[in-house]
Design a protein around this motif. Sequence first.
Motif, PDB file in Angstrom:
ATOM      1  N   THR A   1       0.833  -1.197   0.000  1.00 53.97           N
ATOM      2  CA  THR A   1       0.000   0.000   0.000  1.00 53.97           C
ATOM      3  C   THR A   1       0.867   1.246   0.000  1.00 53.97           C
ATOM      4  OG1 THR A   1      -0.160  -0.029   2.420  1.00 53.97           O
ATOM      5  CG2 THR A   1      -1.903  -1.142   1.194  1.00 53.97           C
ATOM      6  N   ARG A   2       0.228   2.358  -0.318  1.00 50.45           N
ATOM      7  CA  ARG A   2       0.916   3.639  -0.308  1.00 50.45           C
ATOM      8  C   ARG A   2       0.165   4.611   0.581  1.00 50.45           C
ATOM      9  NH1 ARG A   2       2.033   4.488  -6.810  1.00 50.45           N
ATOM     10  NH2 ARG A   2       3.597   2.834  -7.037  1.00 50.45           N
ATOM     11  N   GLY A   3       0.918   5.517   1.196  1.00 53.18           N
ATOM     12  CA  GLY A   3       0.304   6.507   2.063  1.00 53.18           C
ATOM     13  C   GLY A   3       1.240   6.866   3.193  1.00 53.18           C
ATOM     14  N   PRO A   4       0.815   7.747   4.078  1.00 57.21           N
ATOM     15  CA  PRO A   4       1.657   8.143   5.210  1.00 57.21           C
ATOM     16  C   PRO A   4       2.036   6.940   6.069  1.00 57.21           C
ATOM     17  CG  PRO A   4      -0.242   9.589   4.991  1.00 57.21           C
ATOM     18  CD  PRO A   4      -0.477   8.443   4.054  1.00 57.21           C
ATOM     19  N   ILE A   5       3.243   6.918   6.558  1.00 56.70           N
ATOM     20  CA  ILE A   5       3.719   5.792   7.363  1.00 56.70           C
ATOM     21  C   ILE A   5       3.416   5.986   8.849  1.00 56.70           C
ATOM     22  CG2 ILE A   5       6.018   6.741   7.772  1.00 56.70           C
ATOM     23  CD1 ILE A   5       5.047   3.029   7.148  1.00 56.70           C
ATOM     24  N   GLY A   6       3.149   7.245   9.237  1.00 59.12           N
ATOM     25  CA  GLY A   6       2.945   7.514  10.655  1.00 59.12           C
ATOM     26  C   GLY A   6       1.765   6.784  11.246  1.00 59.12           C
ATOM     27  N   GLN A   7       0.615   6.821  10.539  1.00 61.84           N
ATOM     28  CA  GLN A   7      -0.585   6.179  11.077  1.00 61.84           C
ATOM     29  C   GLN A   7      -0.403   4.678  11.285  1.00 61.84           C
ATOM     30  OE1 GLN A   7      -0.621   8.446   8.599  1.00 61.84           O
ATOM     31  NE2 GLN A   7      -2.503   9.663   8.598  1.00 61.84           N
ATOM     32  N   PRO A   8       0.155   3.934  10.302  1.00 57.95           N
ATOM     33  CA  PRO A   8       0.371   2.514  10.553  1.00 57.95           C
ATOM     34  C   PRO A   8       1.294   2.242  11.737  1.00 57.95           C
ATOM     35  CG  PRO A   8       0.536   2.978   8.214  1.00 57.95           C
ATOM     36  CD  PRO A   8       0.450   4.300   8.912  1.00 57.95           C
ATOM     37  N   LEU A   9       2.308   3.075  11.916  1.00 60.22           N
ATOM     38  CA  LEU A   9       3.219   2.871  13.043  1.00 60.22           C
ATOM     39  C   LEU A   9       2.506   3.123  14.370  1.00 60.22           C
ATOM     40  CD1 LEU A   9       6.533   4.444  11.706  1.00 60.22           C
ATOM     41  CD2 LEU A   9       5.888   2.026  11.810  1.00 60.22           C
ATOM     42  N   VAL A  10       1.612   4.111  14.399  1.00 64.88           N
ATOM     43  CA  VAL A  10       0.819   4.342  15.612  1.00 64.88           C
ATOM     44  C   VAL A  10      -0.060   3.131  15.900  1.00 64.88           C
ATOM     45  CG1 VAL A  10      -1.040   5.725  16.608  1.00 64.88           C
ATOM     46  CG2 VAL A  10       0.856   6.853  15.427  1.00 64.88           C
ATOM     47  N   LEU A  11      -0.690   2.590  14.858  1.00 67.58           N
ATOM     48  CA  LEU A  11      -1.533   1.407  15.029  1.00 67.58           C
ATOM     49  C   LEU A  11      -0.731   0.238  15.570  1.00 67.58           C
ATOM     50  CD1 LEU A  11      -4.123  -0.273  14.665  1.00 67.58           C
ATOM     51  CD2 LEU A  11      -3.461  -0.588  12.262  1.00 67.58           C
ATOM     52  N   MET A  12       0.424  -0.022  14.989  1.00 62.10           N
ATOM     53  CA  MET A  12       1.222  -1.155  15.455  1.00 62.10           C
ATOM     54  C   MET A  12       1.709  -0.938  16.876  1.00 62.10           C
ATOM     55  SD  MET A  12       2.407  -4.118  15.213  1.00 62.10           S
ATOM     56  CE  MET A  12       1.634  -4.410  13.618  1.00 62.10           C
ATOM     57  N   ALA A  13       2.103   0.291  17.213  1.00 60.15           N
ATOM     58  CA  ALA A  13       2.523   0.570  18.586  1.00 60.15           C
ATOM     59  C   ALA A  13       1.382   0.305  19.562  1.00 60.15           C
ATOM     60  CB  ALA A  13       3.005   2.014  18.706  1.00 60.15           C
ATOM     61  N   LEU A  14       0.165   0.722  19.176  1.00 56.84           N
ATOM     62  CA  LEU A  14      -1.000   0.481  20.027  1.00 56.84           C
ATOM     63  C   LEU A  14      -1.234  -1.009  20.224  1.00 56.84           C
ATOM     64  CD1 LEU A  14      -3.640   1.654  21.400  1.00 56.84           C
ATOM     65  CD2 LEU A  14      -4.739   1.235  19.182  1.00 56.84           C
ATOM     66  N   LEU A  15      -1.163  -1.779  19.138  1.00 56.25           N
ATOM     67  CA  LEU A  15      -1.371  -3.227  19.245  1.00 56.25           C
ATOM     68  C   LEU A  15      -0.322  -3.872  20.139  1.00 56.25           C
ATOM     69  CD1 LEU A  15      -2.300  -4.162  15.545  1.00 56.25           C
ATOM     70  CD2 LEU A  15      -3.842  -3.802  17.495  1.00 56.25           C
ATOM     71  N   LEU A  16       0.910  -3.428  20.018  1.00 61.05           N
ATOM     72  CA  LEU A  16       1.977  -4.000  20.850  1.00 61.05           C
ATOM     73  C   LEU A  16       1.776  -3.641  22.321  1.00 61.05           C
ATOM     74  CD1 LEU A  16       5.061  -3.392  18.529  1.00 61.05           C
ATOM     75  CD2 LEU A  16       3.970  -5.588  19.035  1.00 61.05           C
ATOM     76  N   VAL A  17       1.300  -2.437  22.592  1.00 63.86           N
ATOM     77  CA  VAL A  17       0.999  -2.068  23.981  1.00 63.86           C
ATOM     78  C   VAL A  17      -0.128  -2.940  24.526  1.00 63.86           C
ATOM     79  CG1 VAL A  17       0.031  -0.244  25.438  1.00 63.86           C
ATOM     80  CG2 VAL A  17       1.858   0.293  23.827  1.00 63.86           C
ATOM     81  N   PHE A  18      -1.183  -3.113  23.731  1.00 66.53           N
ATOM     82  CA  PHE A  18      -2.276  -3.985  24.154  1.00 66.53           C
ATOM     83  C   PHE A  18      -1.770  -5.398  24.440  1.00 66.53           C
ATOM     84  CE2 PHE A  18      -6.135  -1.639  22.079  1.00 66.53           C
ATOM     85  CZ  PHE A  18      -6.072  -0.701  23.091  1.00 66.53           C
ATOM     86  N   GLN A  19      -0.891  -5.896  23.567  1.00 63.50           N
ATOM     87  CA  GLN A  19      -0.387  -7.248  23.761  1.00 63.50           C
ATOM     88  C   GLN A  19       0.481  -7.344  25.009  1.00 63.50           C
ATOM     89  OE1 GLN A  19      -1.067 -10.210  21.533  1.00 63.50           O
ATOM     90  NE2 GLN A  19      -0.740 -10.677  23.683  1.00 63.50           N
TER      91      GLN A  19
END
Length: 220
Positions: free
Chosen positions: A155-173
């Motif tokens: 996919t293409r687009g800003p990288i910041g949002q996906p990194l925020v999502l992954m950080a959130l998932l890792l915190v939840f985990q």
Amino acid sequence: MFIGHFAPAFAAAAVSRRAPGLGTLFVAAQLVDWAFFAFAAVGIEHMRIDPHATVMVPFDLYDMPYTHSLLGSGVWAVIFGLLVFAILREKIAGILAGLVVLSHWVLDWLVHRPDLTLAGGNTAYGLGLWNYPAIEMPLEIGITLAAFYWYIRSTRGPIGQPLVLMALLLVFQAINWFGPHPTEAGLGLYLQALAAFAVATFFARWVGDNRRHKRARDWR
């Protein structure tokens, strides 16, 4: 398994430009758990806390035939796939959404102790990787990060949002693994789980709205 369930959602979004949005795929990934905790809240399905259930997770999931049997998961998958098809008018989107729903049972089969049935009844299945943290933890993180990387590359687009999502998932985990375990099952636990799914889905939709598949015709 928690964030590992989102690996099929990332993979489905990566595999085809006709896939539904990432937020929809996140709902699909945890749909049977959405249903289970909702059913548990009103007494249709049941669980209890047992500190000796498995090494990693103290859940005795002794009654969940409508959501976590293979037949039940299949019914949820068909319903959700048809709903996505009806809304988007895209067969591939419906098929991918249904497959992501069904993936939940397969991934649960890897980690649960034998508490998953084929169609209800007394015969239950589960490899029990929750009893082997040295295997389960890297497996769950590994499949999630691999699918996430595939999604980013496709996919293409800003990288910041996906990194925020992954950080959130890792915190939840991390909270799921290393935080205090609940001492009793009840409405508070069920609402907490549903809230975590909702927050993850909200951020996934935010990410999906800002990225496009590299083969999408409408990309500029």
